[in-house]
Design an enzyme around this catalytic site. Structure first.
Site, PDB file in Angstrom:
ATOM      1  N   LYS A  20       0.819  -1.070   0.053  1.00  0.00           N
ATOM      2  CA  LYS A  20       0.055  -0.086   0.088  1.00  0.00           C
ATOM      3  C   LYS A  20       0.677   1.359  -0.032  1.00  0.00           C
ATOM      4  O   LYS A  20       1.915   1.141   0.648  1.00  0.00           O
ATOM      5  CB  LYS A  20      -1.001  -0.165   1.349  1.00  0.00           C
ATOM      6  CG  LYS A  20      -1.729   1.085   1.324  1.00  0.00           C
ATOM      7  CD  LYS A  20      -2.696   0.980   2.456  1.00  0.00           C
ATOM      8  CE  LYS A  20      -3.813   1.966   2.650  1.00  0.00           C
ATOM      9  NZ  LYS A  20      -4.517   2.005   3.873  1.00  0.00           N
TER      10      LYS A  20
ATOM     11  N   SER B 122      -9.710   1.662   3.315  1.00  0.00           N
ATOM     12  CA  SER B 122      -8.792   2.434   2.479  1.00  0.00           C
ATOM     13  C   SER B 122      -7.803   1.609   1.615  1.00  0.00           C
ATOM     14  O   SER B 122      -7.132   2.131   0.585  1.00  0.00           O
ATOM     15  CB  SER B 122      -8.084   3.545   3.378  1.00  0.00           C
ATOM     16  OG  SER B 122      -7.079   2.946   4.029  1.00  0.00           O
TER      17      SER B 122
ATOM     18  N   SER C 201      -9.550  -0.644   7.441  1.00  0.00           N
ATOM     19  CA  SER C 201      -8.978  -0.248   6.136  1.00  0.00           C
ATOM     20  C   SER C 201      -8.358  -1.797   5.705  1.00  0.00           C
ATOM     21  O   SER C 201      -8.017  -1.506   4.311  1.00  0.00           O
ATOM     22  CB  SER C 201      -8.225   0.998   6.308  1.00  0.00           C
ATOM     23  OG  SER C 201      -8.630   1.942   6.376  1.00  0.00           O
TER      24      SER C 201
END
Lengths: 484, 50
Positions: free
Chosen positions: A79, A154, A178
């Site tokens: 990420k 997210s 997330s």
């Protein structure tokens, strides 16, 4: 044989028996990215040079008969809030569009030391603030199961990359759900360890008392291997816990019979009927495996969303003060003095949701409101933690839905921030309590399109081994495919 | 209520006070939008007295 279909163990077998090379495995994944990512848009940046260099190194070690690490040749996506040296680390924000990471996060360093091949950096909500990846400052990511829907957030890019077989596993970050919520939306496994289980060094700070790094995978075993590699005390993060890391993989095959599983009534209200049906089937399967299922109560659950958003926004408003256009990142060209430079830089660099959270966070910390909001939220956080600890007097594992609804349509919730925040309703509680949580697939919805449903398991602090064991037993008993 | 206890070092948050590798000046300035003479340049902060 399609190399992108496989999980870690079969890939390792091919590699060690020299039926496939690490370079071939990496290239197969880059080809899949080339083929699929035009639609899914999971990646913000690829790192082919770094990946192929690492893969070649693994191949050389194998050719020389040397021992290779437990993740040798395994393609991993990271990420874009977790630093990988030499790669841009944008946090999906325009304010960091050109920021090049000066060091590796220990989580990335440990993965590479174990032989993993870092393919690239994945899209997310800007600074990990969001539940759909639509708040990315660059473009939204699409759900591989239905491209008109969100992958969750997210960590939507990391989840979508693994679900679309554009990586074997990935790293995400979880502040209020997330990792777990996008895992549910994309039909894969995602895990957040206990707060402090994985070092946060090199994870760009959003809400420091809630931030975690954790893995995604298509099997519980893969997630166990990933967590095994990245967990453990690391001196750069003073909150990383000096607690021994158990052998998570070795613990997977033990029986779960007799384990006490609690189902909190508060989490079954307001579920979409199909999600509720699947979760009930999942709970029934755990009972079939010999778990003793009992209803429990977590009475302060109703206050969790308000409590979580006050605390995370307060912490975000402080953490994001560093983006001032001086030491790194974007600087506006429109200024005459220092004050104006700060204002224009932050006005032009941050997206709407980040600005909303900074303003609300500043408000709840301001003189006169601090006691009413921030201090009260901290007290509620203690009550929520106490709810869990009391429940764990009677049960070993708590089972809940991960999200009240399956993946929603792109754009559907963008105009209503409160609706978006409610997507986290079942995940923020474990984050507030600092306990570990894992999301496993729990079948698909009955109606068209058939969308993945996720089931969340949470356990006591540092009880990751038991959590993984139950999740693995659930997977082996066909839990991922229960039908509603 | 279950206690949150686990074996930990006496004071795990403290490390030995020893020098270690940090960024060089060049590395620290590498991402700066306006580096100048080894510093971060910003608009004038202190006004000159007339």
């Amino acid at each position: 044989m399609n190399l992108t279909e496989l999980t870690i163990d079969p890939l390792r077998e091919l590699l060690v028996s020299r039926k496939a090379s690490a370079v071939e495995i990496a290239q197969a994944h880059f080809e899949e990215i080339e083929r699929r990512d035009k639609e899914v848009r999971a990646y913000l940046q690829l790192c082919p040079e770094r990946a192929l260099e690492q893969a070649s190194k693994i191949d050389r070690q194998l050719a020389a008969g040397e021992l290779v690490g437990p993740l040798a040749g395994i393609p991993v996506a990271v990420k874009d809030v977790i630093l990988a040296r030499g790669a841009r680390n944008t946090c999906a924000s325009k304010i960091l569009a050109n920021y090049v990471a000066p060091y590796d996060a220990p989580a990335v360093e440990r993965l590479e030391a174990a032989g993993a091949v870092i393919l690239g950096k994945t899209n997310c909500d800007e600074f990990a603030m969001g539940s759909s990846t639509e708040n990315s400052g660059f473009f939204p990511t699409h759900n591989p199961h239905d491209l008109t829907r969100v992958p969750g957030g997210s960590s939507g890019g990391s989840a979508a990359a693994v679900a679309a077989k554009m990586a074997v596993t990935s790293l995400g970050s979880d502040t209020g759900g997330s990792i777990r919520q996008p895992a549910a939306f994309c039909g894969i496994v995602g895990m957040m360890g206990t707060y402090g289980r994985v070092s946060r060094y090199g994870l760009v700070a959003f809400a420091s008392s809630l931030d975690h790094i954790g893995p995604f995978g298509r099997s519980v075993r893969d997630v166990a291997r990933m967590l095994q590699t990245i967990a453990g005390r690391e001196p750069h993060d003073s909150t990383s816990a000096d607690v021994p890391v158990e052998d998570y993989v070795a613990g997977l095959d033990q029986t779960v019979s007799g384990l006490r599983v609690g189902v909190p009534g508060e989490y079954l209200k307001g579920l979409s009927p199909e999600t509720g049906d699947n979760i009930q089937k999942g709970i029934d399967l755990l009972a079939k495996l010999g778990c003793v299922v009992a209803p429990i109560s977590l009475p302060h659950t109703d206050y969790a969303i308000a409590c979580y958003y006050i605390i995370c926004m307060a912490e975000a408003s402080s953490n994001l003060a560093r983006y001032d256009g001086v030491r790194y990142g974007y600087r506006s060209a429109e200024y005459t003095d220092l004050q104006e430079m700060y204002k224009q830089t932050r006005y032009g660099g941050f997206g709407a949701e980040v600005k909303r959270r900074i303003m609300l966070g500043t408000y709840v910390l301001s003189s006169g409101y601090y006691d009413a909001y921030y201090l009260k939220a901290q007290k509620v956080r203690t009550l929520i933690t106490r709810d869990f600890l009391e429940a764990f007097d009677d049960v070993d594992i708590i089972v809940t839905p991960t999200s009240p609804i399956p993946a929603f349509k792109l754009g559907e919730r963008m105009d209503d921030p409160l609706q978006m925040y409610l997507a986290d309703i079942y995940t923020v509680t474990a984050s507030l309590a600092g306990i570990p949580g894992i999301c496993v697939p729990c079948g698909k919805t009955k109606g068209e399109p058939h969308l993945p449903v996720g089931m969340q398991l949470v356990a006591r602090h540092f009880d990751e081994a038991r959590l993984l064991r139950v999740a693995d037993a659930f997977e082996k008993a066909g839990g991922f495919e229960v039908s509603s | 209520m279950a206690q949150v206890t686990y074996p930990a070092a006496a004071n795990p948050s403290l490390r030995a006070d020893q020098p270690h590798k940090t960024f060089t000046q060049e590395e620290a300035l590498a991402n700066a939008p306006d580096p100048s003479a080894g510093c971060f340049r910003v608009p004038r902060v202190i006004e000159k007295e007339e």
